[in-house]
Design a protein around this motif. Structure first.
Motif, PDB file in Angstrom:
ATOM      1  N   ALA A 192       4.418  12.563  -8.911  1.00  0.00           N
ATOM      2  CA  ALA A 192       4.988  11.807  -7.614  1.00  0.00           C
ATOM      3  C   ALA A 192       3.924  11.099  -6.910  1.00  0.00           C
ATOM      4  O   ALA A 192       3.802  10.150  -6.268  1.00  0.00           O
ATOM      5  N   LEU A 193       2.483  11.574  -7.302  1.00  0.00           N
ATOM      6  CA  LEU A 193       1.295  11.188  -6.782  1.00  0.00           C
ATOM      7  C   LEU A 193       0.586  10.406  -7.638  1.00  0.00           C
ATOM      8  O   LEU A 193      -0.123   9.263  -7.223  1.00  0.00           O
ATOM      9  N   ARG A 194       0.416  10.783  -8.843  1.00  0.00           N
ATOM     10  CA  ARG A 194      -0.482   9.918  -9.722  1.00  0.00           C
ATOM     11  C   ARG A 194       0.507  10.039 -11.060  1.00  0.00           C
ATOM     12  O   ARG A 194       0.127  10.694 -12.151  1.00  0.00           O
ATOM     13  N   TYR A 213       0.802  -1.240   0.085  1.00  0.00           N
ATOM     14  CA  TYR A 213       0.154  -0.131  -0.012  1.00  0.00           C
ATOM     15  C   TYR A 213       0.795   1.238   0.037  1.00  0.00           C
ATOM     16  O   TYR A 213       1.950   1.305   0.731  1.00  0.00           O
ATOM     17  N   LYS A 253      -2.747   4.365  -3.964  1.00  0.00           N
ATOM     18  CA  LYS A 253      -4.090   4.736  -3.591  1.00  0.00           C
ATOM     19  C   LYS A 253      -4.802   5.799  -4.444  1.00  0.00           C
ATOM     20  O   LYS A 253      -5.969   5.596  -5.128  1.00  0.00           O
ATOM     21  N   GLU A 254      -4.009   6.859  -4.644  1.00  0.00           N
ATOM     22  CA  GLU A 254      -4.223   7.999  -5.655  1.00  0.00           C
ATOM     23  C   GLU A 254      -4.472   7.518  -7.177  1.00  0.00           C
ATOM     24  O   GLU A 254      -5.578   7.858  -7.786  1.00  0.00           O
ATOM     25  N   SER A 255      -3.771   6.469  -7.548  1.00  0.00           N
ATOM     26  CA  SER A 255      -3.836   6.022  -8.782  1.00  0.00           C
ATOM     27  C   SER A 255      -4.944   5.121  -9.023  1.00  0.00           C
ATOM     28  O   SER A 255      -5.719   5.352 -10.004  1.00  0.00           O
ATOM     29  N   TRP A 256      -5.358   4.423  -7.899  1.00  0.00           N
ATOM     30  CA  TRP A 256      -6.579   3.752  -7.823  1.00  0.00           C
ATOM     31  C   TRP A 256      -7.817   4.496  -7.984  1.00  0.00           C
ATOM     32  O   TRP A 256      -8.773   4.281  -8.816  1.00  0.00           O
ATOM     33  N   ASN A 257      -7.873   5.547  -7.256  1.00  0.00           N
ATOM     34  CA  ASN A 257      -8.929   6.406  -6.956  1.00  0.00           C
ATOM     35  C   ASN A 257      -9.370   7.158  -8.355  1.00  0.00           C
ATOM     36  O   ASN A 257     -10.401   7.409  -8.586  1.00  0.00           O
ATOM     37  N   THR A 313       0.795   6.832  -3.408  1.00  0.00           N
ATOM     38  CA  THR A 313       0.643   6.664  -4.804  1.00  0.00           C
ATOM     39  C   THR A 313      -0.235   5.743  -5.452  1.00  0.00           C
ATOM     40  O   THR A 313      -0.932   6.048  -6.225  1.00  0.00           O
TER      41      THR A 313
END
Lengths: 237, 324
Positions: B214-216, A203, A208-212, A206
């Protein structure tokens, strides 16, 4: 049309465990409903001389609620034990004809003994039956797996227990939470990594945000990884 | 033969949200007063401490919601703002789904099996309320509103246009804008908007919001490919964490990271827990970040560009026409 599973097959063992789970769940909730019935009966027919006014009304409410609850529990239990309606058949029917899928699972797990409350992985399948939960998943439909540590708190403040779950997300966007001990889940994740190296493990913010926010791209990425893995394996063979 | 009402049976589409400056103010005052009175009554009459705490919390939250609703009712109409402010506007172009996207504290989706708490929304994902105050230094900050909204959201002042001719209206707005904030994504509308912007707008006037790599990383890659097919110079394949790009006159992109965090660490840690329960004002006071400084470079760049009088006049005529 495939023959019904033999009494010693993997599927039959899973089915037996699923039925036992349904019965155990019915007993557990049935006892609670029966206690309500008993309490209501006591309040209505043997009221204490020091009882507050209106306690008999509570008794009637408990009696009615307990009786309705008991009837509901029995109905659900009978439904769950009906072939075609039970949890395992419902899980199998997602992938096609339950009999055919059961036969496929039997072939994948040939020679393996079913163990309740253990996540079993073989061939294209992940199976789990235990604690009233029945899970059958095709490995090629999985996207992401990780261990979740949950800290249970009294009134949201005082921690009193920690539990672990294996969370598996599939391409339909649904999660399955399978409870287990920390070491058992670690071992399952290792087995899953061997069976499906293309999956996302662990987990992070990154992921989590990509999944959402970018789910379609994430699923496409996993499909590409899987395809690359299959191509590499075929080439090496 | 009896003539039937042609409108009967058809669903009436609301064009604009509820707006009332007086009504909004009344709701704000009523919420504050009501919450205070109910809290006083609860403290006075409820003897059980647990119910008292629950009651007060519920009343305060209801009061905050009422104040927020009142504030949203008082938000200015985009067309009014364009008429009031003579400067060329800053147009915010984004897919409507970005208005609804939220930041959650976990992966979103239905769950089966063991009892695991579902992900909770921590707030809106859009950063328009935060960048809005800095961009208003250039001109009125406006965006096309989503049809059917009951209340305009915080951020850019919403312009509600007919669904049939929104493309031509957006094209006119872009041509007459002082700056463009565009959030491209793989949707037909934002694709056509980016194509139009790439052809008709000075690149130095463009602020392109992108998913932070970095996040997506996958979202950033999607936008990078989309922009690569339309812009003369592609966005960099790998870059430092950033939230947006600004461009020089030759379309060379420069990454921009918003919201350098000036807060003490304990406040940052508190934000996910209590942030969603507060209203925008309290959130800004407690958790506000230095958005102004991040956007200073873009604002300076745009303000140094010349604005032709002709452009402003044509735009004023257009606004008059739309208002009529």
């Amino acid at each position: 049309m495939p023959s019904p599973p033999s009494s010693s097959s993997f599927d039959a063992d899973m089915r037996r465990q699923t039925d036992l789970g349904a019965i155990w769940s019915a007993i557990k909730w049935g006892v609670l409903a029966a206690l309500f019935l008993l309490w209501g009966f006591w309040l209505v027919f043997f009221p204490s001389p020091r009882a507050e006014p209106g306690s008999q009304l509570f008794g009637v409410a408990f009696l009615v609620g307990g009786a309705i609850g008991l009837a509901f529990i029995v109905r659900i239990a009978l439904q769950r034990l009906t072939p075609g309606e039970n949890a395992l058949d419902k899980e199998l029917s997602v992938f096609g004809d339950p009999n055919l899928v059961a036969a496929e699972i039997d072939v994948a797990f040939a020679g393996k003994r079913f163990r309740p409350r253990r996540v079993e992985i073989a061939g294209d399948w992940l199976c789990y039956v235990g604690k009233g939960l029945t899970v059958v998943r095709r490995l090629d439909r999985l996207i992401w797996a990780y261990k979740l540590r949950l800290s249970h708190r009294l009134n949201g403040i005082i921690p009193y227990r920690v539990s672990y779950d294996l969370i598996v997300w599939d391409r339909d966007g649904c999660a399955t939470a399978i409870p287990g001990s920390s070491t058992a889940i670690d071992k399952t994740l290792q087995n899953l990594h061997v069976a499906t190296p293309w999956l996302l493990f662990g987990y992070s913010e990154t992921l989590k945000e990509s999944w959402n926010s970018d789910r379609a791209d994430l699923i496409l990425y996993i499909d590409n990884q899987r395809q690359r893995h299959i191509t590499t394996n075929v080439a090496s063979e | 033969m009896k003539q039937g009402n042609p409108e009967k049976g058809t669903r009436k589409v609301r064009r604009g949200p509820i707006r009332s400056r007086a009504g909004g103010l009344a709701l704000i005052l009523a919420s504050l007063l009501g919450a205070s009175i109910v809290t006083a009554l609860i403290v006075d009459f409820v003897s059980d401490g647990r119910f008292m705490i629950l009651g007060v919390c519920f009343t305060v939250l209801a009061g905050i919601r009422g104040v927020d609703t009142g504030r949203r009712m008082r938000l200015r109409d985009g067309w009014e703002e364009l008429q009031r402010d003579p400067r060329p506007p800053v147009i915010f172009l984004r897919p409507f789904r970005e208005d609804r996207r939220t930041i959650s504290n976990g992966p979103i989706g239905p769950q089966k099996g063991a009892d695991v708490p579902a992900a909770a929304a921590e707030g809106r994902a859009t950063i328009e309320p935060q960048i809005g105050s800095a961009l208003r230094a250039i001109g009125p900050f406006v965006a096309v509103g989503q049809p059917g909204e009951w209340l305009a959201p915080f951020g850019a002042d919403r312009l509600y246009v007919d669904e049939d001719d929104w493309r031509s209206t957006v094209a006119l707005l872009i041509e007459n804008s002082g700056a463009i904030v565009i959030q491209p994504d793989a949707t037909p509308s934002t694709y056509s908007e980016l194509m139009f912007v790439a052809r008709h707008v000075d690149p130095q006037r463009i602020l392109m919001l992108v998913p932070n790599p970095a996040l997506r990383p996958l979202g950033f890659e999607r936008v990078r490919r989309l922009a690569g097919s339309l812009l003369p110079v592609p966005l960099p394949q790998s870059c430092t964490p950033c939230d947006a790009f600004i461009f020089d006159r030759d379309w060379n992109p420069r990454p921009l990271l918003f919201g350098r965090d000036w807060r003490p660490a304990f406040l940052s840690r508190l934000e996910p827990s209590i942030g969603p329960f507060l209203n925008l004002t309290l959130n800004w006071l407690l958790f506000g970040r230095d958005w102004q400084a991040s956007l200073d470079e873009f604002v300076r760049q745009v303000r140094h560009l010349p604005v032709s009088r002709e452009q402003s006049d044509a735009f004023s005529t257009f606004i008059q026409f739309v208002r009529c």
